[in-house]
Design an enzyme around this catalytic site. Structure first.
Site, PDB file in Angstrom:
ATOM      1  N   HIS A 174      43.966  34.562  36.566  1.00 40.28           N
ATOM      2  CA  HIS A 174      44.000  34.959  37.706  1.00 40.28           C
ATOM      3  C   HIS A 174      41.969  35.547  38.432  1.00 40.28           C
ATOM      4  CE1 HIS A 174      45.817  37.353  41.349  1.00 40.28           C
ATOM      5  NE2 HIS A 174      44.704  37.832  41.539  1.00 40.28           N
ATOM      6  N   GLU A 175      42.246  36.351  37.272  1.00 40.37           N
ATOM      7  CA  GLU A 175      40.204  36.758  37.340  1.00 40.37           C
ATOM      8  C   GLU A 175      39.532  35.658  37.682  1.00 40.37           C
ATOM      9  OE1 GLU A 175      40.174  39.530  39.279  1.00 40.37           O
ATOM     10  OE2 GLU A 175      42.059  39.790  38.329  1.00 40.37           O
ATOM     11  N   HIS A 183      39.681  34.216  40.543  1.00 47.56           N
ATOM     12  CA  HIS A 183      39.134  34.318  41.689  1.00 47.56           C
ATOM     13  C   HIS A 183      36.871  33.940  41.688  1.00 47.56           C
ATOM     14  CE1 HIS A 183      41.747  37.005  43.889  1.00 47.56           C
ATOM     15  NE2 HIS A 183      41.419  37.598  42.897  1.00 47.56           N
ATOM     16  N   ASP A 205      45.590  41.603  47.153  1.00 48.36           N
ATOM     17  CA  ASP A 205      44.699  40.167  46.908  1.00 48.36           C
ATOM     18  C   ASP A 205      45.291  40.360  48.844  1.00 48.36           C
ATOM     19  OD1 ASP A 205      43.455  40.663  44.200  1.00 48.36           O
ATOM     20  OD2 ASP A 205      44.435  39.291  43.726  1.00 48.36           O
TER      21      ASP A 205
HETATM   22 ZN    ZN Z   1      43.131  39.468  42.400  1.00 45.75          ZN
END
Ligand code: ZN
Length: 306
Positions: free
Chosen positions: A137-138, A141, A214
């Site tokens: 997930h990170e 980004h 988010d």
């Molecule tokens: Zn996030």
């Protein structure tokens, strides 16, 4: 405050100062001519303002000689003076905990996260499966940000859980202070926000609740684009600042549709960027799982290696 002149010919001068953080609920009678004549608005500090505020508060502490206030200020766009003071205070507490005699750059950078994302949750145990999802997930980004030319550079990525409930955190540091953001800029930011969820989709073919915040931020930003800035041009300016209740249900429906289509487009772009860079996505996520916290430089080195 009053000053009484020694000469009878001069009048007595009385100055009354008042402050509020709720100008919206002030009694209009207070603002009539002859009451509070002059209003001074204190907006959130800009880049130079944040640097100056940090330096003022820094006088109370013993700091290492190599502190980069510019970097701290660039990493805290939108922070208030009180939050900046708090960052220095948290930095001092961290230095004391580590038995150090002065505050270091690392103490301040960790404090930014404490003040903005909450403290590290030391005893939070994440399962290996959770760690893997949060890592992807990170990195999602960060990778989407890096692959878009005008995004703020990635400074740090961590999957150490915070007390605020955030499981991971990707810190971007803007190279300049941006107050007005362009349409391309806004789309970039929304696409970066979609990157986390997009990575989960690409790799695991499902999404977790970690993406909820988010999506909330991305939706807010897309709504601002449509309502405040008149993007797309269809809504050019006539919706007004407040954005609520001043337009018809039909317009509201069209705003919702415009917001949804912006999010969908950004989500699609983020997915495509990640699919085009899938080998790097895996390599970077594996590295983050192993290290738990990596710097922007480590991230870029792996990204640029062939
Ligand atoms: Zn996030």
């Amino acid at each position: 405050i009053y000053t009484l002149s020694l000469h009878d010919a001069l009048p007595i001068c009385v100055i009354i100062l008042a402050a509020t953080n709720r100008p919206d609920v002030l009694d209009p009678a207070l603002l009539r001519p002859g009451r509070f004549d002059r209003q001074v608005r204190m907006e959130l500090p800009d880049l130079q303002g944040r640097i100056d505020i940090l330096k003022v508060h820094a006088k109370k502490y013993k700091l290492a000689a190599n502190i980069d206030f510019n970097l701290i200020a660039r990493a805290t766009a939108g922070a208030s003076g009180a939050q900046l003071a708090n960052i220095l205070n948290e930095g001092a507490l961290r230095a004391v905990r580590l038995n150090k005699s002065e505050i270091s750059q690392a103490d301040l950078e960790e404090s930014i996260e404490v003040v903005i994302a909450g403290a590290q949750k030391k005893n939070a145990i994440m399962s290996e499966a959770e760690k893997k999802i949060v890592s992807y997930h990170e990195i999602g980004h960060a990778l989407v940000a890096a692959k878009q030319s005008i995004s703020a550079p990635v400074h740090k990525i961590t999957i150490v859980p915070r007390t605020s409930g955030a499981l991971g955190y990707t810190m971007q540091v803007d190279t300049e202070d941006k107050v007005l953001i362009s349409k391309a800029d806004a789309l970039n930011r929304i696409t970066t926000l979609c990157g986390g969820r997009a990575a989960e989709e690409v790799v695991f073919n499902e999404i977790t609740t970690g993406a909820a915040n988010d999506i909330e931020q991305a939706t807010q930003m897309a709504r601002n684009m449509v309502v405040k800035y008149g993007m797309p041009e269809e809504f050019g300016g006539y919706l007004g600042e407040s954005g609520q209740a001043t337009y018809s249900a039909d317009t509201a429906r069209r705003v919702d549709e415009a917001v949804l289509s912006i999010i969908k487009e950004c989500q699609q772009n983020a997915r495509e960027l990640l699919k085009a860079n899938e080998p790097k996505l895996h390599e970077l996520a594996d590295y983050l799982i192993e290290k738990e916290t990596i710097t922007g430089e480590e991230f870029m080195t792996i990204l640029n290696a062939d």
